[in-house]
Design a protein around this motif. Structure first.
Motif, PDB file in Angstrom:
ATOM      1  N   UNK A  48      -3.455  -0.097   0.828  1.00  0.00           N
ATOM      2  CA  UNK A  48      -2.060  -0.423   0.543  1.00  0.00           C
ATOM      3  C   UNK A  48      -1.969  -0.998  -0.864  1.00  0.00           C
ATOM      4  N   UNK A  49      -1.120  -0.403  -1.687  1.00  0.00           N
ATOM      5  CA  UNK A  49      -0.913  -0.912  -3.042  1.00  0.00           C
ATOM      6  C   UNK A  49       0.573  -0.941  -3.355  1.00  0.00           C
ATOM      7  N   UNK A  50       0.918  -1.640  -4.413  1.00  0.00           N
ATOM      8  CA  UNK A  50       2.328  -1.745  -4.775  1.00  0.00           C
ATOM      9  C   UNK A  50       2.808  -0.574  -5.629  1.00  0.00           C
ATOM     10  N   UNK A  51       1.901   0.061  -6.348  1.00  0.00           N
ATOM     11  CA  UNK A  51       2.289   1.195  -7.199  1.00  0.00           C
ATOM     12  C   UNK A  51       1.186   2.256  -7.180  1.00  0.00           C
ATOM     13  N   UNK A  52       1.550   3.460  -7.609  1.00  0.00           N
ATOM     14  CA  UNK A  52       0.547   4.512  -7.753  1.00  0.00           C
ATOM     15  C   UNK A  52      -0.442   4.164  -8.857  1.00  0.00           C
ATOM     16  N   UNK A  53       0.038   3.480  -9.883  1.00  0.00           N
ATOM     17  CA  UNK A  53      -0.856   3.057 -10.955  1.00  0.00           C
ATOM     18  C   UNK A  53      -1.933   2.111 -10.417  1.00  0.00           C
ATOM     19  N   UNK A  54      -1.532   1.167  -9.563  1.00  0.00           N
ATOM     20  CA  UNK A  54      -2.503   0.237  -8.971  1.00  0.00           C
ATOM     21  C   UNK A  54      -3.465   0.989  -8.057  1.00  0.00           C
TER      22      UNK A  54
END
Length: 148
Positions: free
Chosen positions: A106-112
Motif C-alpha cells: 500500500x502506497x500513497x502514490x505511484x511514484x512512491x
C-alpha cells in the motif's frame, strides 16, 4: 469448537467490540458464559487478537498493489522477513513452491510505489523476477475472519 463457539466467533468477526452482554443476548446464553468461552478461545489460540480494521484510503494509501515475486529458494525466508518489515507491506505470504512470495503493498502514490520497488525489490540479488498488478476496484474484501 462447538456451535456456540462458532457463533461467538462469527459475531466478533463482524464487530470485535461487541460486548459480552450483547453476544449473550443474541445467542440466548449468559454474559459470564460468553466471557468464559471467549477467554478459552483466546487461550486455545483460536482468537489471536482483537484489532481495528483500518481503511487505508482514509490514510492516503490509495495505491494497492499485488506483487508476485520469485526468489532464489535459499533466500526466501530472509527476503520475506526483510520485505515484511517495510511499512508499505500490508501482507506477505510464502507460497507452496517455496520460491514465490505473494505481497500486498500500500502506497500513497505511484511514484512512491516505484521508489519502493526500486529500493526494496529490484535491489535484492536473490529476487529473480517480479510481476505486479495494481488494484483497480475492490468488490469484496475480508474484514476479520480466518488468517490464511
Amino acid at each position: 469448537m462447538n456451535r456456540l463457539d462458532t457463533e461467538i466467533v462469527s459475531l466478533l468477526i463482524k464487530n470485535g467490540r461487541m460486548s459480552f452482554a450483547e453476544i449473550a443476548r443474541r445467542l440466548g446464553v449468559t454474559r459470564a458464559h460468553v466471557r468464559d468461552r471467549v477467554n478459552a478461545l483466546q487461550e486455545e489460540g483460536v482468537i489471536e487478537q482483537f484489532a481495528a480494521v483500518i481503511n487505508p484510503e482514509k490514510l492516503g494509501k490509495t495505491v494497492s498493489t499485488f506483487l508476485d515475486i520469485k526468489v532464489a529458494p535459499q533466500g526466501i525466508e530472509r527476503v520475506a522477513q526483510e520485505l515484511a518489515d517495510q511499512p508499505e507491506i500490508a501482507s506477505l505470504y510464502i507460497m507452496s513452491d517455496m520460491k514465490s512470495l505473494h505481497v500486498h503493498a500500500l502506497t500513497d502514490t505511484y511514484e512512491r510505489l516505484h521508489e519502493f520497488v526500486r529500493e526494496q525489490v529490484f535491489s535484492r540479488e536473490d529476487i529473480l523476477s517480479v510481476e505486479s498488478l495494481t488494484l483497480l476496484k475492490r468488490i469484496k474484501h475480508r474484514r476479520g475472519g480466518l488468517r490464511l
